[in-house]
Design an enzyme around this catalytic site. Structure first.
Site, PDB file in Angstrom:
ATOM      1  N   GLY A   1      -1.210  -9.192  12.667  1.00 57.99           N
ATOM      2  CA  GLY A   1      -1.745  -7.842  12.908  1.00 57.99           C
ATOM      3  C   GLY A   1      -2.535  -7.254  11.762  1.00 57.99           C
ATOM      4  O   GLY A   1      -2.444  -6.067  11.471  1.00 57.99           O
ATOM      5  N   THR A   2      -3.345  -8.115  11.112  1.00 60.55           N
ATOM      6  CA  THR A   2      -4.212  -7.566  10.067  1.00 60.55           C
ATOM      7  C   THR A   2      -5.582  -8.215  10.137  1.00 60.55           C
ATOM      8  O   THR A   2      -5.707  -9.404  10.382  1.00 60.55           O
ATOM      9  CB  THR A   2      -3.632  -7.758   8.643  1.00 60.55           C
ATOM     10  OG1 THR A   2      -4.597  -7.311   7.674  1.00 60.55           O
ATOM     11  CG2 THR A   2      -3.257  -9.200   8.345  1.00 60.55           C
TER      12      THR A   2
ATOM     13  N   HIS B   1       0.817  -1.227   0.000  1.00 56.72           N
ATOM     14  CA  HIS B   1       0.000   0.000   0.000  1.00 56.72           C
ATOM     15  C   HIS B   1       0.840   1.260   0.000  1.00 56.72           C
ATOM     16  O   HIS B   1       0.353   2.332   0.334  1.00 56.72           O
ATOM     17  CB  HIS B   1      -0.953  -0.022   1.203  1.00 56.72           C
ATOM     18  CG  HIS B   1      -1.954  -1.137   1.121  1.00 56.72           C
ATOM     19  ND1 HIS B   1      -2.597  -1.655   2.216  1.00 56.72           N
ATOM     20  CD2 HIS B   1      -2.407  -1.852   0.061  1.00 56.72           C
ATOM     21  CE1 HIS B   1      -3.413  -2.632   1.837  1.00 56.72           C
ATOM     22  NE2 HIS B   1      -3.303  -2.774   0.540  1.00 56.72           N
TER      23      HIS B   1
HETATM   24  N1  APR Z   1      -0.904  -7.336  18.428  1.00 53.15           N
HETATM   25  C1  APR Z   1      -1.475  -8.169  17.504  1.00 53.15           C
HETATM   26  N2  APR Z   1      -2.552  -7.834  16.758  1.00 53.15           N
HETATM   27  C2  APR Z   1      -3.085  -6.608  16.952  1.00 53.15           C
HETATM   28  C3  APR Z   1      -2.565  -5.685  17.904  1.00 53.15           C
HETATM   29  C4  APR Z   1      -1.420  -6.095  18.653  1.00 53.15           C
HETATM   30  N3  APR Z   1      -0.844  -5.297  19.562  1.00 53.15           N
HETATM   31  N4  APR Z   1      -3.324  -4.558  17.868  1.00 53.15           N
HETATM   32  C5  APR Z   1      -4.271  -4.760  16.931  1.00 53.15           C
HETATM   33  N5  APR Z   1      -4.141  -5.978  16.397  1.00 53.15           N
HETATM   34  C6  APR Z   1      -4.923  -6.577  15.297  1.00 53.15           C
HETATM   35  C7  APR Z   1      -6.403  -6.278  15.348  1.00 53.15           C
HETATM   36  O1  APR Z   1      -7.085  -7.276  16.113  1.00 53.15           O
HETATM   37  C8  APR Z   1      -6.776  -6.352  13.859  1.00 53.15           C
HETATM   38  O2  APR Z   1      -7.092  -7.684  13.475  1.00 53.15           O
HETATM   39  O3  APR Z   1      -4.448  -5.982  14.102  1.00 53.15           O
HETATM   40  C9  APR Z   1      -5.508  -5.924  13.145  1.00 53.15           C
HETATM   41  C10 APR Z   1      -5.577  -4.519  12.592  1.00 53.15           C
HETATM   42  O4  APR Z   1      -6.542  -4.506  11.584  1.00 53.15           O
HETATM   43  P1  APR Z   1      -6.814  -3.143  10.762  1.00 53.15           P
HETATM   44  O5  APR Z   1      -6.909  -2.014  11.722  1.00 53.15           O
HETATM   45  O6  APR Z   1      -7.947  -3.424   9.828  1.00 53.15           O
HETATM   46  O7  APR Z   1      -5.470  -2.906   9.929  1.00 53.15           O
HETATM   47  P2  APR Z   1      -5.011  -3.633   8.603  1.00 53.15           P
HETATM   48  O8  APR Z   1      -5.595  -5.019   8.528  1.00 53.15           O
HETATM   49  O9  APR Z   1      -3.541  -3.492   8.518  1.00 53.15           O
HETATM   50  O10 APR Z   1      -5.701  -2.724   7.463  1.00 53.15           O
HETATM   51  C11 APR Z   1      -5.413  -3.073   6.126  1.00 53.15           C
HETATM   52  O11 APR Z   1      -6.648  -1.139   5.373  1.00 53.15           O
HETATM   53  O12 APR Z   1      -7.150   1.060   5.589  1.00 53.15           O
HETATM   54  C12 APR Z   1      -6.416   0.174   4.872  1.00 53.15           C
HETATM   55  O13 APR Z   1      -4.450   0.668   3.730  1.00 53.15           O
HETATM   56  C13 APR Z   1      -4.950   0.459   4.997  1.00 53.15           C
HETATM   57  O14 APR Z   1      -3.146  -1.134   5.019  1.00 53.15           O
HETATM   58  C14 APR Z   1      -4.391  -0.811   5.611  1.00 53.15           C
HETATM   59  C15 APR Z   1      -5.430  -1.847   5.275  1.00 53.15           C
END
Ligand code: APR
Length: 234
Positions: free
Chosen positions: A174-175, A108
């Site tokens: 973490g996604t 991204h």
């Molecule tokens: N340790 C492990 N997991 C964690 C922690 C932590 N300390 N804190 C949060 N999480 C997990 C949450 O439970 C969730 O499943 O990380 C994940 C974060 O999810 P999102 O906030 O949706 O982020 P992400 O999946 O990276 O988003 C993907 O969306 O907005 C777009 O471009 C943006 O790259 C991003 C994409």
């Protein structure tokens, strides 16, 4: 006889940088609670109010500059000392690189880089924290953040799929896997690929049913997982 060295691919998201102080997107109080995607993270937003978009990324860029990698990032550096590790990240921060990982693919984009608003292949490093209106590319067009916005293509997706298809171990960390096409990478794994997911929350996404879930903080569970992989394959 030791097992042959596995190809390891990591798919990281905002959760790996959460303990470095960088906000996630969809957790309570996350970035998309505070900002409307349509105001700051689409090509239409850029056309409508580029200053607001630049301010949004300038604030996030300063947080990235002030942040430090955490033990989850460092555990992946330990892993690559012993195995062939490729990181595919959805994150636009540079914490994997600053921890010392050498193979990092940003699906991204990268917040510390800018691109020409007309020619996406003209990409430059942003010195310091800010990118302002009036800062122009070499072809004389306004520079924009080197970030893939909603509605834009993900140029490195084919390359990422090819990497995942070669993985013997696939670790998601973490996604929420809510954003496409990145979320489909999980389907690129070959049949015998072992799949893990590190996440602090319960997994509600049906995609995760065949993954071994290590529930907890990335800063704790990633080092544990790395240690067990090194033990198993050394
Ligand atoms: N340790 C492990 N997991 C964690 C922690 C932590 N300390 N804190 C949060 N999480 C997990 C949450 O439970 C969730 O499943 O990380 C994940 C974060 O999810 P999102 O906030 O949706 O982020 P992400 O999946 O990276 O988003 C993907 O969306 O907005 C777009 O471009 C943006 O790259 C991003 C994409």
């Amino acid at each position: 006889m030791t097992k042959s060295k596995p190809n390891i691919v990591i798919l990281s998201g905002a959760g790996i940088s959460a303990e470095s102080g960088l906000g996630t997107f969809r957790d309570k109080g996350g970035l998309w609670d505070e900002h409307d995607i349509n105001d700051v993270a689409t090509p239409e937003a850029w056309q409508k109010n580029p200053t607001l978009v630049l301010d949004f990324y300038n604030q996030r860029r300063q947080s990235v500059i002030d942040a430090k990698p955490n033990s989850a990032h460092f555990s992946l550096v330990d892993l690559e000392k012993k195995f062939n590790v490729s990181i595919v990240t959805q994150n636009i921060d540079d914490l994997h690189e600053r921890a010392g990982s050498s193979s990092v693919m940003h699906l991204h984009g990268e917040i510390r880089k800018a691109q020409c608003s007309i020619d996406e292949f003209e990409v430059i490093e942003i010195e310091g924290g800010g990118l302002e209106m009036g800062e122009m590319s070499s072809s004389g067009h306004q520079l924009r953040p080197h970030v893939v916005w909603f509605g834009e293509a993900v140029p490195k997706m084919n390359e990422a799929e090819a990497l995942v298809a070669e993985a013997d171990l696939f670790i998601v960390v973490g996604t929420s896997l809510n954003v496409y096409p990145a979320a489909n990478l999980i389907y690129s794994c070959k049949k015998l690929c072992k799949k893990y997911i590190v996440d602090i929350n319960e997994l509600t996404n049906a995609k995760f049913k065949n993954l071994v879930h290590l529930k907890g903080k990335a800063s704790e569970k990633m080092p544990e997982l790395v240690k067990s992989i090194i033990k198993e394959y050394s």
